[in-house]
Write a protein that holds these residues in place. Structure first.
Motif, mmCIF file in Angstrom:
data_model
loop_
_atom_site.group_PDB
_atom_site.id
_atom_site.type_symbol
_atom_site.label_atom_id
_atom_site.label_comp_id
_atom_site.label_asym_id
_atom_site.label_seq_id
_atom_site.Cartn_x
_atom_site.Cartn_y
_atom_site.Cartn_z
ATOM 1 N N TRP A 1 0.810 -1.218 0.000
ATOM 2 C CA TRP A 1 0.000 0.000 0.000
ATOM 3 C C TRP A 1 0.841 1.265 0.000
ATOM 4 O O TRP A 1 0.298 2.364 -0.083
ATOM 5 C CB TRP A 1 -0.930 0.017 1.218
ATOM 6 N N VAL A 2 2.161 1.140 0.118
ATOM 7 C CA VAL A 2 3.014 2.327 0.212
ATOM 8 C C VAL A 2 4.188 2.232 -0.755
ATOM 9 O O VAL A 2 4.639 1.138 -1.107
ATOM 10 C CB VAL A 2 3.535 2.543 1.649
ATOM 11 N N GLU B 1 -0.988 5.072 -2.186
ATOM 12 C CA GLU B 1 -0.886 5.357 -0.763
ATOM 13 C C GLU B 1 -1.694 6.594 -0.367
ATOM 14 O O GLU B 1 -2.256 6.655 0.726
ATOM 15 C CB GLU B 1 0.573 5.520 -0.352
ATOM 16 N N LEU C 1 3.505 8.878 7.079
ATOM 17 C CA LEU C 1 3.606 8.535 5.665
ATOM 18 C C LEU C 1 4.269 9.663 4.892
ATOM 19 O O LEU C 1 3.841 10.818 4.975
ATOM 20 C CB LEU C 1 2.219 8.267 5.079
#
Length: 224
Positions: free
Chosen positions: A159-160, A204, A193
């Motif tokens: 997801w990142v 993301e 993040l």
């Protein structure tokens, strides 16, 4: 305000497409969302400060939460830590004293520390911090004020763009934890993040935006 000026004002990017306002616009129970442009004080990582900006750009003009407002960015002094902490705490206190609920978005975890200090000043007692990744806390009463901590470094690697771990939570798993948070959630911090500023960051940023919406909904609910 003329029509042209009003149209230009209305197109300012805001969190989740909510109205842009200021401290005097807040009312009890409202969800105030503010950017936190600082990433060099606690668990430093360059470019975490850009999360708020990227979430505003990605929000578009979909259905906005009915009871939320974008307060802009809190004033920060990251090169003067003592001045910075005092200033951020006082700004958080000013929001919480209106009876509104506050979300700090972006930056490092130092914003969470400031929220905790501000909540203690407003409530007169220590306010427990509940980490989304820590599982559901014990049997807290619905009236117990709590702060929600959402560390986006705990997202799973897929997801990142710059993963810190392979294993982790999906946005849906984080959302489920947010919904189930016990107590009376008066504040939250979403942090950790450093969004990629190119096409790699789209996944993301969308994930973080969905999590912000869940946090906003949970704060609007108040007591669990």
């Amino acid at each position: 305000m003329g029509d042209a000026a009003q149209i230009q004002f209305d197109t300012i990017p805001s969190f989740l497409g909510v109205p842009v306002g200021d401290l005097e616009d807040l009312v009890p129970g409202q969800v105030a969302i503010a950017g936190y442009f600082c990433d060099n004080l606690s668990r430093p990582a360059a470019e975490q400060r850009y999360l708020a900006r990227q979430l505003r750009y990605a929000s578009g003009h979909g259905k906005a939460p009915a009871n939320a407002i974008d307060l802009g960015d809190v004033n920060v002094f990251p090169l003067e830590p003592d001045k910075h902490f005092s200033a951020v705490v006082s700004q958080c206190v000013a929001v919480l004293e209106t009876g509104a609920r506050l979300v700090l978005v972006g930056g490092d975890s130092s914003g969470l520390k400031a929220l905790g200090t501000a909540a203690r000043q407003v409530t007169g007692a220590d306010v427990p911090v509940i980490e989304v990744t820590g599982g559901i806390a014990g049997n807290l009463p619905n009236v117990q004020p709590v702060i929600l901590s959402v560390d986006l470094q705990e997202l799973a690697a897929n997801w990142v763009s710059h993963p810190h771990r392979l294993a982790g939570l999906s946005p849906a798993q984080m959302a489920a934890q947010i919904v189930a948070t016990p107590g009376n959630v008066i504040a939250a911090a979403i942090y950790g993040l450093a969004p990629a500023l190119d096409n790699r960051g789209s996944t993301e940023v969308r994930a973080a935006l969905a999590i912000l919406r869940e946090v906003s909904d949970r704060l609007e609910k108040g007591a669990g």
